[in-house]
Design an enzyme around this catalytic site. Structure first.
Site, PDB file in Angstrom:
ATOM      1  N   LYS A 157       1.805  -3.671   6.505  1.00 31.77           N
ATOM      2  CA  LYS A 157       2.241  -3.667   5.095  1.00 31.77           C
ATOM      3  C   LYS A 157       3.742  -3.409   5.020  1.00 31.77           C
ATOM      4  O   LYS A 157       4.471  -4.076   4.274  1.00 31.77           O
ATOM      5  CB  LYS A 157       1.474  -2.596   4.304  1.00 31.77           C
ATOM      6  CG  LYS A 157      -0.005  -2.910   4.133  1.00 31.77           C
ATOM      7  CD  LYS A 157      -0.213  -4.142   3.273  1.00 31.77           C
ATOM      8  CE  LYS A 157      -1.665  -4.525   3.146  1.00 31.77           C
ATOM      9  NZ  LYS A 157      -1.869  -5.831   2.525  1.00 31.77           N
ATOM     10  N   TYR A 159      -2.425  -1.163  10.666  1.00 30.90           N
ATOM     11  CA  TYR A 159      -2.641  -1.731   9.327  1.00 30.90           C
ATOM     12  C   TYR A 159      -1.464  -1.371   8.417  1.00 30.90           C
ATOM     13  O   TYR A 159      -0.869  -2.228   7.758  1.00 30.90           O
ATOM     14  CB  TYR A 159      -3.959  -1.215   8.722  1.00 30.90           C
ATOM     15  CG  TYR A 159      -3.964  -1.258   7.218  1.00 30.90           C
ATOM     16  CD1 TYR A 159      -4.124  -2.458   6.544  1.00 30.90           C
ATOM     17  CD2 TYR A 159      -3.759  -0.097   6.468  1.00 30.90           C
ATOM     18  CE1 TYR A 159      -4.071  -2.503   5.160  1.00 30.90           C
ATOM     19  CE2 TYR A 159      -3.702  -0.133   5.091  1.00 30.90           C
ATOM     20  CZ  TYR A 159      -3.857  -1.331   4.433  1.00 30.90           C
ATOM     21  OH  TYR A 159      -3.791  -1.383   3.069  1.00 30.90           O
ATOM     22  N   SER A 210       0.838  -1.203   0.000  1.00 32.99           N
ATOM     23  CA  SER A 210       0.000   0.000   0.000  1.00 32.99           C
ATOM     24  C   SER A 210       0.869   1.247   0.000  1.00 32.99           C
ATOM     25  O   SER A 210       1.976   1.246   0.568  1.00 32.99           O
ATOM     26  CB  SER A 210      -0.857  -0.014   1.274  1.00 32.99           C
ATOM     27  OG  SER A 210      -1.440   1.242   1.480  1.00 32.99           O
TER      28      SER A 210
HETATM   29  C1  UD1 Z   1      -6.989   4.427   3.490  1.00 32.67           C
HETATM   30  C2  UD1 Z   1      -5.703   3.980   4.148  1.00 32.67           C
HETATM   31  C3  UD1 Z   1      -4.897   3.232   3.130  1.00 32.67           C
HETATM   32  C4  UD1 Z   1      -5.702   2.080   2.553  1.00 32.67           C
HETATM   33  C5  UD1 Z   1      -6.979   2.634   1.931  1.00 32.67           C
HETATM   34  C6  UD1 Z   1      -7.881   1.540   1.378  1.00 32.67           C
HETATM   35  C7  UD1 Z   1      -4.153   5.285   5.626  1.00 32.67           C
HETATM   36  C8  UD1 Z   1      -3.692   6.640   6.025  1.00 32.67           C
HETATM   37  N1  UD1 Z   1      -5.037   5.205   4.630  1.00 32.67           N
HETATM   38  O1  UD1 Z   1      -6.611   5.379   2.472  1.00 32.67           O
HETATM   39  O2  UD1 Z   1      -3.736   2.726   3.723  1.00 32.67           O
HETATM   40  O3  UD1 Z   1      -4.953   1.382   1.593  1.00 32.67           O
HETATM   41  O4  UD1 Z   1      -7.690   3.352   2.940  1.00 32.67           O
HETATM   42  O5  UD1 Z   1      -8.449   0.781   2.365  1.00 32.67           O
HETATM   43  O6  UD1 Z   1      -3.728   4.332   6.198  1.00 32.67           O
HETATM   44  N2  UD1 Z   1     -12.878  10.916   3.069  1.00 32.67           N
HETATM   45  C9  UD1 Z   1     -13.919  11.775   3.387  1.00 32.67           C
HETATM   46  N3  UD1 Z   1     -15.087  11.231   3.847  1.00 32.67           N
HETATM   47  C10 UD1 Z   1     -15.267   9.885   4.004  1.00 32.67           C
HETATM   48  C11 UD1 Z   1     -14.206   9.013   3.672  1.00 32.67           C
HETATM   49  C12 UD1 Z   1     -13.021   9.573   3.218  1.00 32.67           C
HETATM   50  O7  UD1 Z   1     -13.799  12.996   3.268  1.00 32.67           O
HETATM   51  O8  UD1 Z   1     -16.352   9.460   4.444  1.00 32.67           O
HETATM   52  C13 UD1 Z   1     -11.637  11.489   2.539  1.00 32.67           C
HETATM   53  C14 UD1 Z   1     -10.388  11.198   3.351  1.00 32.67           C
HETATM   54  O9  UD1 Z   1     -10.179  12.177   4.323  1.00 32.67           O
HETATM   55  C15 UD1 Z   1      -9.307  11.174   2.262  1.00 32.67           C
HETATM   56  C16 UD1 Z   1     -10.037  10.655   1.023  1.00 32.67           C
HETATM   57  O10 UD1 Z   1     -11.415  10.878   1.276  1.00 32.67           O
HETATM   58  O11 UD1 Z   1      -8.866  12.487   1.988  1.00 32.67           O
HETATM   59  C17 UD1 Z   1      -9.818   9.166   0.762  1.00 32.67           C
HETATM   60  O12 UD1 Z   1     -10.113   8.438   1.956  1.00 32.67           O
HETATM   61  P1  UD1 Z   1     -10.199   6.851   1.979  1.00 32.67           P
HETATM   62  O13 UD1 Z   1     -11.028   6.376   0.851  1.00 32.67           O
HETATM   63  O14 UD1 Z   1     -10.606   6.426   3.357  1.00 32.67           O
HETATM   64  O15 UD1 Z   1      -8.724   6.354   1.682  1.00 32.67           O
HETATM   65  P2  UD1 Z   1      -7.336   6.778   2.390  1.00 32.67           P
HETATM   66  O16 UD1 Z   1      -7.533   7.308   3.744  1.00 32.67           O
HETATM   67  O17 UD1 Z   1      -6.562   7.596   1.419  1.00 32.67           O
END
Ligand code: UD1
Length: 293
Positions: A109, A105, A81
């Site tokens: 990795k 998590y 990841s």
């Molecule tokens: C997270 C994990 C990553 C993992 C991936 C897939 C970390 C820091 N991140 O990535 O390792 O591989 O999930 O499982 O360990 N967001 C919102 N609202 C929401 C959900 C997300 O605003 O309800 C925003 C988040 O703040 C971020 C973006 O959307 O900026 C993407 O979030 P998300 O899909 O959860 O993925 P990551 O956090 O990038």
């Protein structure tokens, strides 16, 4: 799924931390290479249950690698990841020194990468490929397979599709005060079909040693850009509210995608428009299945 692959592939449901069961499968087939996907992946849950995450993600990797050594399987592809880069400066490049991750998590990795790299050093015949996924979203074009998280989704795209379908009221956008063009978090979203093809390329071009590759598009997209693209291409509203930042989130995370292109001859074909269309097609297909059940 035979309707997609055109082939019936043998399937065994076993716990891959159980080495004797894994060995039993290896004994029944001639295996050229292994793609090791299995692992827990929920960041929040890993903070609450670190031992469960370390035990499962590390022991499964060790068990599968042990089986490869025992049965003389040379090729090993691992689902890593982008989280292993920690808070490095974007774009993330494979030559960067990895920085601490923000949760167990992510740590599993990074540790698995280390375990596999050491194992490749000790066994020069091994060809280990570490694939660092950025943010996989979308679904297969057929609408037959896609993402169906258990309970409340943690990740952005499944949350967006559930808000669009009316299953949830609104999306919470975690912070709009980051140092990014519109203040919301920037990520490198990659279509799952591109990601899958990255594995085929990794198998084809694997070489002795342990080699890490980014699987990303090289392009960053903000939360609001993704929401607006989804609304526009699917002609549907996604109500949202700006809320506080989510602890542990980075402002920006996107790949330098050159190494995979140069060495695996792989690059992405799909953009966020297709990712949004395909994710929505799967969600609506899923809704009709649920209604008819
Ligand atoms: C997270 C994990 C990553 C993992 C991936 C897939 C970390 C820091 N991140 O990535 O390792 O591989 O999930 O499982 O360990 N967001 C919102 N609202 C929401 C959900 C997300 O605003 O309800 C925003 C988040 O703040 C971020 C973006 O959307 O900026 C993407 O979030 P998300 O899909 O959860 O993925 P990551 O956090 O990038």
């Amino acid at each position: 799924m035979p309707s997609i692959t055109g082939e019936v592939i043998p399937f065994y449901e076993v716990d891959v931390t159980n080495e004797s069961k894994v060995n039993a499968i290896f004994s029944q087939h001639t295996i050229e290479g292994v793609i090791h996907f299995a692992g827990y992946k929920a960041v929040g849950e890993s903070v609450e249950k670190p031992l469960m995450y370390y035990a499962n993600n590390l022991m499964s990797t060790i068990a599968v690698m042990n089986a490869c050594l025992k049965h003389n399987v040379k090729k090993f592809v691992f689902s890593s990841s982008a989280t292993v880069y920690g808070d490095n400066a974007v774009p993330f490049k494979e030559t960067m020194t990895l920085l601490p991750t923000t949760n167990p998590y992510g740590e599993t990795k990074a540790m698995c990468e280390r375990i596999l790299t050491d194992t490749a050093k000790a066994n020069p015949q091994l060809e280990v490929t570490l694939l660092r996924y950025f943010n996989p979203i979308g679904a297969h074009k057929s609408g037959l397979i896609g993402e169906r998280p258990n309970g409340i989704p943690n990740n952005l795209m499944p949350y967006i599709t559930q808000v669009a379908s009316g299953e949830r009221e609104y999306l919470q956008v975690f912070g709009n005060d980051y140092d990014t063009p519109d203040g919301t978090g920037v990520r490198d979203y990659i279509h799952v079909v591109d990601l899958a093809e990255g594995h085929v390329a990794a198998m084809k071009h694997s070489k002795p040693g342990a080699h890490a590759y980014n699987l990303g598009t090289g392009k960053g997209t903000s939360v609001l850009e993704l929401v607006q693209t989804f609304e526009r291409v699917n002609n549907i509203k996604v109500p949202y509210k700006i809320v506080d930042r989510r602890p542990g989130d980075l402002a920006e995370c996107y790949a330098d995608a050159k190494k995979a292109y140069e060495q695996l001859n792989w690059k992405t074909k799909y953009d966020v428009v297709q990712m949004c269309e395909d994710a929505w097609r799967y969600e609506t297909a899923k809704q009709s299945v649920l209604i008819s059940e």
